[in-house]
Design an enzyme around this catalytic site. Structure first.
Site, PDB file in Angstrom:
ATOM      1  N   ASP A 104       0.846  -1.191   0.000  1.00  0.00           N
ATOM      2  CA  ASP A 104       0.000   0.000   0.000  1.00  0.00           C
ATOM      3  C   ASP A 104       0.878   1.237   0.000  1.00  0.00           C
ATOM      4  O   ASP A 104       2.043   1.199   0.418  1.00  0.00           O
ATOM      5  CB  ASP A 104      -0.929   0.028   1.216  1.00  0.00           C
ATOM      6  CG  ASP A 104      -2.175   0.893   0.972  1.00  0.00           C
ATOM      7  OD1 ASP A 104      -2.373   1.363  -0.174  1.00  0.00           O
ATOM      8  OD2 ASP A 104      -2.938   1.109   1.919  1.00  0.00           O
ATOM      9  N   GLY A 105       0.300   2.324  -0.482  1.00  0.00           N
ATOM     10  CA  GLY A 105       0.947   3.617  -0.462  1.00  0.00           C
ATOM     11  C   GLY A 105       0.012   4.627   0.176  1.00  0.00           C
ATOM     12  O   GLY A 105      -1.209   4.454   0.165  1.00  0.00           O
ATOM     13  N   GLU A 115       2.424   3.789  -4.263  1.00  0.00           N
ATOM     14  CA  GLU A 115       1.872   2.471  -4.591  1.00  0.00           C
ATOM     15  C   GLU A 115       2.867   1.663  -5.423  1.00  0.00           C
ATOM     16  O   GLU A 115       3.106   0.487  -5.159  1.00  0.00           O
ATOM     17  CB  GLU A 115       0.544   2.607  -5.340  1.00  0.00           C
ATOM     18  CG  GLU A 115      -0.568   3.261  -4.554  1.00  0.00           C
ATOM     19  CD  GLU A 115      -1.246   2.363  -3.530  1.00  0.00           C
ATOM     20  OE1 GLU A 115      -0.881   1.174  -3.401  1.00  0.00           O
ATOM     21  OE2 GLU A 115      -2.167   2.861  -2.854  1.00  0.00           O
ATOM     22  N   ASP A 170      -4.439  -2.374  -3.331  1.00  0.00           N
ATOM     23  CA  ASP A 170      -5.719  -1.692  -3.488  1.00  0.00           C
ATOM     24  C   ASP A 170      -5.614  -0.576  -4.533  1.00  0.00           C
ATOM     25  O   ASP A 170      -6.520   0.222  -4.686  1.00  0.00           O
ATOM     26  CB  ASP A 170      -6.264  -1.178  -2.156  1.00  0.00           C
ATOM     27  CG  ASP A 170      -5.364  -0.167  -1.470  1.00  0.00           C
ATOM     28  OD1 ASP A 170      -4.403   0.336  -2.107  1.00  0.00           O
ATOM     29  OD2 ASP A 170      -5.606   0.134  -0.292  1.00  0.00           O
ATOM     30  N   HIS A 194      -9.537  -0.394   2.452  1.00  0.00           N
ATOM     31  CA  HIS A 194     -10.291  -0.035   3.657  1.00  0.00           C
ATOM     32  C   HIS A 194     -11.542  -0.900   3.818  1.00  0.00           C
ATOM     33  O   HIS A 194     -12.554  -0.443   4.341  1.00  0.00           O
ATOM     34  CB  HIS A 194     -10.646   1.455   3.661  1.00  0.00           C
ATOM     35  CG  HIS A 194      -9.456   2.323   3.404  1.00  0.00           C
ATOM     36  ND1 HIS A 194      -8.517   2.587   4.360  1.00  0.00           N
ATOM     37  CD2 HIS A 194      -9.029   2.950   2.282  1.00  0.00           C
ATOM     38  CE1 HIS A 194      -7.570   3.355   3.848  1.00  0.00           C
ATOM     39  NE2 HIS A 194      -7.856   3.587   2.593  1.00  0.00           N
ATOM     40  N   ASP A 231      -1.923  -0.635   4.965  1.00  0.00           N
ATOM     41  CA  ASP A 231      -2.339   0.764   4.979  1.00  0.00           C
ATOM     42  C   ASP A 231      -1.829   1.462   6.238  1.00  0.00           C
ATOM     43  O   ASP A 231      -1.286   2.568   6.162  1.00  0.00           O
ATOM     44  CB  ASP A 231      -3.864   0.865   4.898  1.00  0.00           C
ATOM     45  CG  ASP A 231      -4.338   2.305   4.996  1.00  0.00           C
ATOM     46  OD1 ASP A 231      -4.084   3.071   4.047  1.00  0.00           O
ATOM     47  OD2 ASP A 231      -4.949   2.658   6.021  1.00  0.00           O
TER      48      ASP A 231
END
Length: 158
Positions: free
Chosen positions: A9-10, A50, A72, A127, A137
């Site tokens: 994740d970023g 990302e 994501d 999320h 995240d």
């Protein structure tokens, strides 16, 4: 080949702004050896974070592996799964609207690194109820916050 599950994740505060990235690397045959990597930049974009998360995760694998990489980021997953990268390369790194593809250096490095492995790019809803996506995240946000405060210095670890 080793089977590995990766979650990336970023995060970015502002776009551009301070950003962080994270990767969770889980060897399928030895989950106890799970590794967490994080990092960031003081002035970046969410897409760059990302891409960096995926790149650094793949770079961290010593040997060619079968990788289930969960992200994501539709930008990242669709670029591989829907042929965007092939089109960009065929068009000399131009988009369909004849603009330069953004983040070319990261895309090229990611393509090179992905060639060492068999990567399945899996999009997950951000999320949502995916525990490892939520963990990635949180790690990325923590890395970003270090740069937001001006501390910088988020690095690999685990």
């Amino acid at each position: 080949m080793t089977d590995v599950t990766i979650y990336t994740d970023g995060a970015c505060s502002g776009n551009p702004g301070p950003g962080g990235w994270a990767a969770i690397i889980i060897p399928d045959d030895n989950p106890e050896a799970t590794e967490q990597l994080t990092g960031g930049e003081p002035h970046t974009t969410n897409n760059r974070m990302e891409l960096t998360a995926a790149l650094e995760a793949l770079r961290a694998l010593d040997d060619p592996s079968r990788v289930a990489l969960h992200t994501d980021s539709e930008y990242l997953s669709k670029a591989f799964n829907e042929g965007w990268l092939d089109s960009w390369q065929d068009n000399d790194w131009q988009t369909s609207s004849n603009n330069d593809v953004k983040n070319q250096g990261l895309w090229k490095a990611l393509l090179e690194e992905a060639e060492r492995h068999e990567v399945d790019w899996i999009w997950v809803r951000g999320h949502a109820d995916d525990e490892l996506n939520i963990m990635a995240d949180e790690l990325a946000v923590t890395a970003m916050e270090q740069f937001q405060r001006g501390g910088g210095g988020a690095g690999g670890g685990g």
